[in-house]
Design an enzyme around this catalytic site. Structure first.
Site, PDB file in Angstrom:
ATOM      1  N   ASP A 293      36.397  35.171  45.940  1.00  0.00           N
ATOM      2  CA  ASP A 293      36.732  35.948  46.727  1.00  0.00           C
ATOM      3  C   ASP A 293      36.096  36.815  47.764  1.00  0.00           C
ATOM      4  O   ASP A 293      35.094  37.149  47.555  1.00  0.00           O
ATOM      5  CB  ASP A 293      37.693  37.469  45.569  1.00  0.00           C
ATOM      6  CG  ASP A 293      38.960  38.266  46.970  1.00  0.00           C
ATOM      7  OD1 ASP A 293      39.587  36.784  47.144  1.00  0.00           O
ATOM      8  OD2 ASP A 293      38.979  39.629  46.949  1.00  0.00           O
TER       9      ASP A 293
ATOM     10  N   HIS B 130      40.937  45.927  57.417  1.00  0.00           N
ATOM     11  CA  HIS B 130      41.310  45.843  55.751  1.00  0.00           C
ATOM     12  C   HIS B 130      40.308  46.951  56.364  1.00  0.00           C
ATOM     13  O   HIS B 130      39.535  47.608  54.954  1.00  0.00           O
ATOM     14  CB  HIS B 130      41.733  44.812  55.120  1.00  0.00           C
ATOM     15  CG  HIS B 130      40.719  45.020  53.773  1.00  0.00           C
ATOM     16  ND1 HIS B 130      41.683  45.646  52.621  1.00  0.00           N
ATOM     17  CD2 HIS B 130      39.839  44.975  53.176  1.00  0.00           C
ATOM     18  CE1 HIS B 130      41.606  46.523  51.550  1.00  0.00           C
ATOM     19  NE2 HIS B 130      40.040  45.905  51.484  1.00  0.00           N
TER      20      HIS B 130
ATOM     21  N   GLU C  28      45.781  43.454  46.546  1.00  0.00           N
ATOM     22  CA  GLU C  28      45.891  42.585  47.286  1.00  0.00           C
ATOM     23  C   GLU C  28      46.089  42.039  47.682  1.00  0.00           C
ATOM     24  O   GLU C  28      46.302  40.788  47.044  1.00  0.00           O
ATOM     25  CB  GLU C  28      44.578  42.045  47.184  1.00  0.00           C
ATOM     26  CG  GLU C  28      42.971  43.732  46.970  1.00  0.00           C
ATOM     27  CD  GLU C  28      41.790  43.580  47.130  1.00  0.00           C
ATOM     28  OE1 GLU C  28      40.279  44.696  46.875  1.00  0.00           O
ATOM     29  OE2 GLU C  28      41.408  42.706  46.984  1.00  0.00           O
TER      30      GLU C  28
ATOM     31  N   GLU D 223      46.664  38.472  50.004  1.00  0.00           N
ATOM     32  CA  GLU D 223      45.972  36.974  49.886  1.00  0.00           C
ATOM     33  C   GLU D 223      46.298  36.218  50.157  1.00  0.00           C
ATOM     34  O   GLU D 223      47.481  35.636  49.337  1.00  0.00           O
ATOM     35  CB  GLU D 223      44.421  37.419  49.357  1.00  0.00           C
ATOM     36  CG  GLU D 223      43.765  38.655  49.059  1.00  0.00           C
ATOM     37  CD  GLU D 223      42.561  38.259  48.015  1.00  0.00           C
ATOM     38  OE1 GLU D 223      42.179  37.849  48.502  1.00  0.00           O
ATOM     39  OE2 GLU D 223      41.938  39.622  47.794  1.00  0.00           O
TER      40      GLU D 223
ATOM     41  N   ASP E  52      45.109  39.443  44.181  1.00  0.00           N
ATOM     42  CA  ASP E  52      44.413  40.287  43.402  1.00  0.00           C
ATOM     43  C   ASP E  52      44.406  40.892  43.348  1.00  0.00           C
ATOM     44  O   ASP E  52      43.975  42.622  43.421  1.00  0.00           O
ATOM     45  CB  ASP E  52      42.402  39.301  44.279  1.00  0.00           C
ATOM     46  CG  ASP E  52      41.459  39.771  43.535  1.00  0.00           C
ATOM     47  OD1 ASP E  52      42.105  38.980  42.595  1.00  0.00           O
ATOM     48  OD2 ASP E  52      40.507  39.637  43.751  1.00  0.00           O
TER      49      ASP E  52
ATOM     50  N   ARG F 207      41.430  50.696  41.111  1.00  0.00           N
ATOM     51  CA  ARG F 207      40.380  50.992  42.235  1.00  0.00           C
ATOM     52  C   ARG F 207      40.246  52.486  41.659  1.00  0.00           C
ATOM     53  O   ARG F 207      38.841  52.326  41.877  1.00  0.00           O
ATOM     54  CB  ARG F 207      41.509  51.775  43.411  1.00  0.00           C
ATOM     55  CG  ARG F 207      42.300  50.760  44.051  1.00  0.00           C
ATOM     56  CD  ARG F 207      41.354  50.210  44.657  1.00  0.00           C
ATOM     57  NE  ARG F 207      42.233  49.130  45.313  1.00  0.00           N
ATOM     58  CZ  ARG F 207      41.708  48.172  46.463  1.00  0.00           C
ATOM     59  NH1 ARG F 207      40.363  47.549  46.385  1.00  0.00           N
ATOM     60  NH2 ARG F 207      42.319  47.326  47.225  1.00  0.00           N
TER      61      ARG F 207
ATOM     62  N   GLN G 117      36.762  50.063  39.480  1.00  0.00           N
ATOM     63  CA  GLN G 117      35.813  49.733  40.657  1.00  0.00           C
ATOM     64  C   GLN G 117      34.572  50.060  41.343  1.00  0.00           C
ATOM     65  O   GLN G 117      34.053  50.541  41.620  1.00  0.00           O
ATOM     66  CB  GLN G 117      37.012  48.735  41.528  1.00  0.00           C
ATOM     67  CG  GLN G 117      35.800  48.190  42.743  1.00  0.00           C
ATOM     68  CD  GLN G 117      36.906  47.719  43.128  1.00  0.00           C
ATOM     69  OE1 GLN G 117      38.433  47.321  43.810  1.00  0.00           O
ATOM     70  NE2 GLN G 117      36.222  47.038  45.094  1.00  0.00           N
TER      71      GLN G 117
ATOM     72  N   LYS H 203      38.064  44.118  38.693  1.00  0.00           N
ATOM     73  CA  LYS H 203      38.925  42.459  39.531  1.00  0.00           C
ATOM     74  C   LYS H 203      39.252  41.891  38.825  1.00  0.00           C
ATOM     75  O   LYS H 203      39.431  40.908  38.879  1.00  0.00           O
ATOM     76  CB  LYS H 203      38.340  42.213  41.034  1.00  0.00           C
ATOM     77  CG  LYS H 203      37.716  43.458  41.053  1.00  0.00           C
ATOM     78  CD  LYS H 203      38.978  44.136  42.912  1.00  0.00           C
ATOM     79  CE  LYS H 203      39.065  42.320  43.418  1.00  0.00           C
ATOM     80  NZ  LYS H 203      40.384  42.778  44.561  1.00  0.00           N
TER      81      LYS H 203
ATOM     82  N   THR I 103      44.870  37.902  38.704  1.00  0.00           N
ATOM     83  CA  THR I 103      44.454  37.147  39.604  1.00  0.00           C
ATOM     84  C   THR I 103      45.773  36.431  39.493  1.00  0.00           C
ATOM     85  O   THR I 103      45.772  34.784  39.107  1.00  0.00           O
ATOM     86  CB  THR I 103      43.489  36.778  40.383  1.00  0.00           C
ATOM     87  OG1 THR I 103      42.273  37.846  40.235  1.00  0.00           O
ATOM     88  CG2 THR I 103      44.027  36.149  41.756  1.00  0.00           C
TER      89      THR I 103
ATOM     90  N   GLU J 214      45.016  51.320  51.385  1.00  0.00           N
ATOM     91  CA  GLU J 214      45.744  51.347  52.301  1.00  0.00           C
ATOM     92  C   GLU J 214      46.398  52.053  52.685  1.00  0.00           C
ATOM     93  O   GLU J 214      46.728  52.744  53.654  1.00  0.00           O
ATOM     94  CB  GLU J 214      45.343  50.305  53.092  1.00  0.00           C
ATOM     95  CG  GLU J 214      44.080  49.473  53.557  1.00  0.00           C
ATOM     96  CD  GLU J 214      43.665  48.638  54.367  1.00  0.00           C
ATOM     97  OE1 GLU J 214      43.606  48.146  55.088  1.00  0.00           O
ATOM     98  OE2 GLU J 214      44.874  46.974  52.993  1.00  0.00           O
TER      99      GLU J 214
END
Length: 403
Positions: A117, A124, A191, A193, A225, A229, A232, A245, A249, A352
Site C-alpha cells: 500500500d 491526503h 481509505e 483507494e 484499506d 486509527r 495504528q 491496517k 482490505t 480527514e
C-alpha cells in the site's frame, strides 16, 4: 432485456468488459466471468463453445492463469471477447452462457500474492500532516516528494466486496492515558483507494522500469484499506502500519483491464522537485488516470475523491517497488494510497473528513466521526471512455460488525 441489448451509454458495455470470478445460482463451482451490462458471460464456457485457443486461460476458478499469460495474451483475449459479445453470428452460442448479475455469487477474482500500500496523494499527506503535526514548518515529511512512500500489508486479509469487516481489537493509548489498554478499535476508518493487479512476474534481482508498467500490470480495481486509527497511532512508530491496517482490505469483484482505460489517461500534477532517473516520467506518456470515485456511508454520499490528483503514478509506484530487486509475482496487488482532492468534499478518509473526529459528519441516521457497528461503506467509480461513454469500475462495499 436480452443480455446483448445493452443500452447505449451503459458503463458496462462492450467497451469495458471487466473480469471477475462467479458461481451460478445453485452451484459452488467458480469460473472466470466477464461483465456485459447487467449480465455475466461464462468466459471459459464461451471459449470452449467457440473452439477458442484461450479456453485454457479462461476455464479456471481464478484469473491467475490469464494474469500470468502476459500482455499479448491479454490483448488477444480482449479482442476475442469483444467479438463474442458484439458479432451477431455468435449469439446462439453465447446467449445460454450469459447469467443475470443478480443471480450469481461473485468471489475474490484472483489469488493475491503480495500486498503493498502506498501514500501517493499530496492532499491526503498534507491533511494528515496538518492533523498530527500542526506546528511543523512543512506538513509533508522530507522524503515525500522524492519517492512513493509505502508499506507491505497482509495478502491473506484481502477480501472481496460484500464481505463483512469485523471490528479489530488491539492495543491503544490516548495521549492522556497513563498506560495502553486492550480492546476493540474506537476509531475505525476507511481509505478510498485504487488497487493495481500484477500479471506478469519479474525475476528477483531485477527492476521494472516506468516504460514496462503495462507489460506487468493487468488492470485495476477499487480498494478500501480499512484502518484502525487508534491502534495504528500507538504502534506505528518507528516501523509503520501493522495491526491497525492488516485486519481487512476490501477489493471490488471486477478487475478493469488497462486497455479499457486508454481514454482516461491524464498527466499527473506538476512535480515540484526533480526526480531521480528511475522515477522521472517527464518524457513518458501520461501516467495518471482520470477516475471519479464516490464514497457512500449507509447509502449517503459523503465524498467524491478524484484520482487524477494523485502525485505519484501507478507506474512510478511499480518502479519504486522493484528498484531494490524485489520480485513481482502473478497476483501481486498494490494500493494507490488514500485518494483525496483539494476540496473538503473530496477527502478519502474519515480521519480527514472529520478532521480526526473534531468535525462530525451529519448523516440522516445521526452524526459520525468514525465507523460504528452496522455501518456500511461503498466505494464506486467511473472513468471517461471512448466517444464520451463512461467506463464503470463497479463498487466495493463492506459492513462493520462487532468483534
Amino acid at each position: 432485456m436480452p443480455p446483448f441489448d445493452v443500452p447505449e451509454g451503459d458503463p458496462f458495455g462492450p467497451h469495458n468488459l471487466p473480469y471477475g470470478v462467479f458461481s451460478p445460482a445453485g452451484s459452488t463451482e467458480r469460473t472466470v466471468g466477464v461483465r456485459l451490462g447487467d449480465h455475466v458471460l461464462d468466459a471459459g464456457a464461451a471459449a470452449l463453445a467457440l473452439g477458442s485457443p484461450y479456453a485454457a486461460l479462461l476455464a479456471r476458478p481464478t484469473l491467475n492463469a490469464l494474469l500470468a499469460a502476459g500482455r499479448t495474451a491479454w490483448s488477444d483475449v480482449r479482442r476475442a471477447l469483444t467479438a463474442w459479445v458484439t458479432v451477431p453470428s455468435h449469439r446462439d452460442s453465447i446467449t445460454p452462457l450469459m447469467y443475470p448479475l443478480s443471480s450469481v455469487t461473485l468471489h475474490l477474482p484472483f489469488d493475491v500474492a503480495d500486498y503493498v500500500d502506498f501514500y501517493a496523494s499530496e492532499n491526503h499527506a498534507r491533511n494528515v500532516g496538518r492533523i498530527f503535526r500542526p506546528d511543523a514548518a512543512d506538513s509533508l515529511t522530507p522524503n515525500w516528494k522524492h519517492l512513493p512512500i509505502g508499506y507491505h500489508g497482509r495478502s491473506g486479509t484481502v477480501v472481496v466486496s460484500g464481505t463483512d469487516v469485523v471490528r479489530p481489537s488491539g492495543q491503544r493509548k490516548a495521549p492522556t492515558d497513563p498506560e495502553p489498554v486492550f480492546g476493540p478499535s474506537v476509531r475505525l476508518d476507511i481509505e478510498a483507494e485504487v488497487g493495481f493487479v500484477v500479471g506478469t512476474p519479474s525475476p528477483m534481482g531485477t527492476s521494472v522500469g516506468l516504460a514496462d508498467f503495462r507489460e506487468h500490470v493487468f488492470g485495476l480495481c477499487l480498494l478500501n484499506d480499512w484502518s484502525a486509527r487508534d491502534i495504528q497511532a500507538w504502534e506505528y512508530v518507528p516501523l509503520g502500519p501493522f495491526l491497525g491496517k492488516s485486519f481487512a482490505t476490501s477489493v471490488s469483484a471486477w478487475i478493469t483491464p488497462l486497455d479499457a482505460l486508454d481514454e482516461a489517461r491524464v498527466a499527473p500534477p506538476g512535480r515540484t522537485h526533480p526526480l531521480l532517473p528511475y522515477l522521472d516520467d517527464s518524457a513518458d506518456e501520461p501516467g495518471g488516470y482520470d477516475l471519479r470515485i464516490s464514497v457512500a456511508l449507509n447509502g449517503h454520499v459523503i465524498s467524491d475523491p478524484p484520482f487524477s490528483t494523485m502525485y505519484w503514478t501507478a507506474a512510478q509506484q511499480l518502479a519504486h517497488m522493484t528498484v531494490n530487486g524485489a520480485a513481482l509475482r502473478t497476483g501481486d496487488l498494490y494500493g494507490s494510497g488514500t485518494v483525496s482532492g483539494a476540496d473538503e468534499r473530496q477527502r478519502g478518509s474519515l480521519l480527514e473528513l472529520t478532521w480526526n473526529g473534531r468535525e462530525p459528519i451529519e448523516l440522516p441516521d445521526g452524526k459520525r466521526t468514525f465507523l460504528e457497528d452496522g455501518d456500511e461503506v461503498t466505494l464506486s467509480a467511473w472513468a471517461p471512455g471512448p466517444d464520451g461513454v463512461r467506463v464503470g469500475l463497479g463498487e466495493v462495499s463492506g459492513r462493520v460488525v462487532a468483534g
